[in-house]
Motif scaffolding. Structure first.
Motif, PDB file in Angstrom:
ATOM      1  N   GLU A 273     -22.437 -32.091  19.643  1.00  0.00           N
ATOM      2  CA  GLU A 273     -21.543 -31.261  20.378  1.00  0.00           C
ATOM      3  C   GLU A 273     -22.163 -29.676  20.537  1.00  0.00           C
ATOM      4  O   GLU A 273     -21.679 -29.003  20.849  1.00  0.00           O
ATOM      5  CB  GLU A 273     -20.128 -31.261  20.264  1.00  0.00           C
ATOM      6  N   TRP A 274     -23.199 -29.535  19.556  1.00  0.00           N
ATOM      7  CA  TRP A 274     -23.766 -28.469  19.591  1.00  0.00           C
ATOM      8  C   TRP A 274     -23.065 -27.343  18.514  1.00  0.00           C
ATOM      9  O   TRP A 274     -23.132 -26.253  18.744  1.00  0.00           O
ATOM     10  CB  TRP A 274     -24.151 -27.512  20.721  1.00  0.00           C
ATOM     11  N   ILE A 275     -22.094 -27.865  17.835  1.00  0.00           N
ATOM     12  CA  ILE A 275     -21.295 -27.085  16.950  1.00  0.00           C
ATOM     13  C   ILE A 275     -22.277 -26.813  15.529  1.00  0.00           C
ATOM     14  O   ILE A 275     -22.658 -27.729  15.104  1.00  0.00           O
ATOM     15  CB  ILE A 275     -20.131 -28.115  16.335  1.00  0.00           C
ATOM     16  N   GLN A 276     -22.505 -25.466  15.283  1.00  0.00           N
ATOM     17  CA  GLN A 276     -23.477 -24.733  14.388  1.00  0.00           C
ATOM     18  C   GLN A 276     -22.777 -25.428  12.936  1.00  0.00           C
ATOM     19  O   GLN A 276     -21.509 -25.222  12.763  1.00  0.00           O
ATOM     20  CB  GLN A 276     -23.310 -23.567  14.559  1.00  0.00           C
ATOM     21  N   GLU A 277     -23.768 -25.895  12.117  1.00  0.00           N
ATOM     22  CA  GLU A 277     -23.579 -26.236  10.838  1.00  0.00           C
ATOM     23  C   GLU A 277     -24.258 -25.250   9.685  1.00  0.00           C
ATOM     24  O   GLU A 277     -24.218 -24.071   9.363  1.00  0.00           O
ATOM     25  CB  GLU A 277     -23.953 -27.726  10.558  1.00  0.00           C
ATOM     26  N   ASP A 278     -25.098 -25.766   9.026  1.00  0.00           N
ATOM     27  CA  ASP A 278     -26.011 -25.233   7.954  1.00  0.00           C
ATOM     28  C   ASP A 278     -27.112 -24.096   8.723  1.00  0.00           C
ATOM     29  O   ASP A 278     -28.037 -24.643   9.415  1.00  0.00           O
ATOM     30  CB  ASP A 278     -26.750 -25.998   6.973  1.00  0.00           C
ATOM     31  N   GLU A 279     -27.134 -23.129   8.212  1.00  0.00           N
ATOM     32  CA  GLU A 279     -28.382 -21.991   8.462  1.00  0.00           C
ATOM     33  C   GLU A 279     -29.531 -22.392   7.597  1.00  0.00           C
ATOM     34  O   GLU A 279     -29.612 -22.641   6.367  1.00  0.00           O
ATOM     35  CB  GLU A 279     -28.125 -20.709   8.224  1.00  0.00           C
ATOM     36  N   ILE A 280     -30.726 -22.502   8.427  1.00  0.00           N
ATOM     37  CA  ILE A 280     -32.113 -22.459   7.898  1.00  0.00           C
ATOM     38  C   ILE A 280     -32.902 -21.277   8.047  1.00  0.00           C
ATOM     39  O   ILE A 280     -33.429 -21.258   9.381  1.00  0.00           O
ATOM     40  CB  ILE A 280     -32.874 -23.887   8.076  1.00  0.00           C
ATOM     41  N   PRO A 281     -32.958 -20.059   7.424  1.00  0.00           N
ATOM     42  CA  PRO A 281     -33.521 -18.892   7.731  1.00  0.00           C
ATOM     43  C   PRO A 281     -35.012 -19.023   7.626  1.00  0.00           C
ATOM     44  O   PRO A 281     -35.767 -19.762   7.045  1.00  0.00           O
ATOM     45  CB  PRO A 281     -32.989 -17.749   6.621  1.00  0.00           C
ATOM     46  N   LEU A 282     -35.688 -17.994   8.230  1.00  0.00           N
ATOM     47  CA  LEU A 282     -36.992 -17.757   8.419  1.00  0.00           C
ATOM     48  C   LEU A 282     -37.568 -17.564   6.932  1.00  0.00           C
ATOM     49  O   LEU A 282     -38.728 -18.093   6.416  1.00  0.00           O
ATOM     50  CB  LEU A 282     -37.709 -16.793   9.338  1.00  0.00           C
ATOM     51  N   PHE A 283     -36.865 -16.771   6.245  1.00  0.00           N
ATOM     52  CA  PHE A 283     -37.373 -16.475   4.787  1.00  0.00           C
ATOM     53  C   PHE A 283     -36.425 -16.763   3.829  1.00  0.00           C
ATOM     54  O   PHE A 283     -35.267 -16.888   4.063  1.00  0.00           O
ATOM     55  CB  PHE A 283     -37.482 -14.822   4.675  1.00  0.00           C
ATOM     56  N   ASP A 284     -36.936 -17.285   2.753  1.00  0.00           N
ATOM     57  CA  ASP A 284     -35.919 -17.711   1.580  1.00  0.00           C
ATOM     58  C   ASP A 284     -35.023 -16.289   1.157  1.00  0.00           C
ATOM     59  O   ASP A 284     -35.514 -15.488   0.828  1.00  0.00           O
ATOM     60  CB  ASP A 284     -36.625 -18.105   0.280  1.00  0.00           C
ATOM     61  N   THR A 285     -33.692 -16.354   1.461  1.00  0.00           N
ATOM     62  CA  THR A 285     -32.853 -15.490   1.182  1.00  0.00           C
ATOM     63  C   THR A 285     -32.147 -15.423  -0.565  1.00  0.00           C
ATOM     64  O   THR A 285     -31.726 -14.429  -1.012  1.00  0.00           O
ATOM     65  CB  THR A 285     -31.449 -15.040   2.052  1.00  0.00           C
ATOM     66  N   GLY A 286     -32.389 -16.559  -1.188  1.00  0.00           N
ATOM     67  CA  GLY A 286     -31.873 -16.578  -2.510  1.00  0.00           C
ATOM     68  C   GLY A 286     -30.488 -16.795  -2.330  1.00  0.00           C
ATOM     69  O   GLY A 286     -29.820 -16.890  -3.683  1.00  0.00           O
ATOM     70  N   GLU A 287     -29.825 -17.205  -1.451  1.00  0.00           N
ATOM     71  CA  GLU A 287     -28.243 -17.083  -1.447  1.00  0.00           C
ATOM     72  C   GLU A 287     -27.954 -18.639  -1.301  1.00  0.00           C
ATOM     73  O   GLU A 287     -28.620 -19.377  -0.269  1.00  0.00           O
ATOM     74  CB  GLU A 287     -27.750 -16.484  -0.146  1.00  0.00           C
ATOM     75  N   ASP A 288     -27.190 -19.126  -1.812  1.00  0.00           N
ATOM     76  CA  ASP A 288     -26.520 -20.458  -1.658  1.00  0.00           C
ATOM     77  C   ASP A 288     -27.275 -21.585  -1.638  1.00  0.00           C
ATOM     78  O   ASP A 288     -27.260 -22.656  -1.175  1.00  0.00           O
ATOM     79  CB  ASP A 288     -25.549 -20.693  -0.606  1.00  0.00           C
TER      80      ASP A 288
END
Length: 177
Positions: free
Chosen positions: A54-69
């Protein structure tokens, strides 16, 4: 294998691009293909987001590794590790100030064509608007509003009324600039 995606701008007008890319390529490769297909300069931050049907947003995959979580960057994910015939949708956001948002859907998985180079722009429809379409953020229902209802009023924030005595705090007003 070759993954064929339809990348649709979240806007009222129909603006989309069809892109073919190798299944072993990374999300960063898909990011670059989308940037080129839509004519962006590629200088802005971007992220992919996994989502449900249903296009409900889940996990983020960023362009750069932010080192968070323990998140990893786009370069750390191959397309085939995230998407297949059962999981076909992912959201792409480019430029977090303007929030260009795209729905990316896997339309087909095919054998590579001999002599073709990937990624490849297969089809382009619609003109990109000069500015990102506006987004409405928030909820239709006020599910959190009741949490903040209390006996608060504007007078609660008046720190200069007669009820407050700052002389006892040791401040010398003559030293204030």
């Amino acid at each position: 294998m070759v993954y064929k995606f339809r990348v649709i701008l979240d806007a009222e007008e129909d603006v989309f691009r069809d892109i073919a890319i190798l299944s072993t390529d990374s999300l960063e490769d898909l990011h670059n293909a989308i940037v080129n297909a839509f004519g962006f300069d590629g200088l802005e931050i971007a992220s992919f987001y996994t989502c449900d049907d249903e296009w409900i947003q889940e996990d983020e995959i960023p362009l750069f590794d932010t080192g968070e979580d323990d998140k990893t960057s786009m370069a750390g994910h191959t397309l085939e590790s995230l998407l297949d015939l059962d999981r076909t949708k992912i959201i792409y956001v480019y430029d977090f100030l303007n929030m260009w948002t795209f729905f990316v859907e896997l339309a087909a998985i095919e054998e590579p064509e001999s002599g073709a180079s990937y990624p490849e722009l297969l089809f382009s429809h619609g003109e990109m608007p000069a500015e990102a379409p506006e987004k409405e953020f928030g909820s239709n229902d006020d599910m959190f509003g009741d949490d903040f209802d209390d006996d608060y009023d504007d007078e609660d924030l008046d720190m200069f009324d007669d009820d407050h005595n700052f002389e006892d705090l040791g401040f010398d007003e003559r030293n204030w600039n």
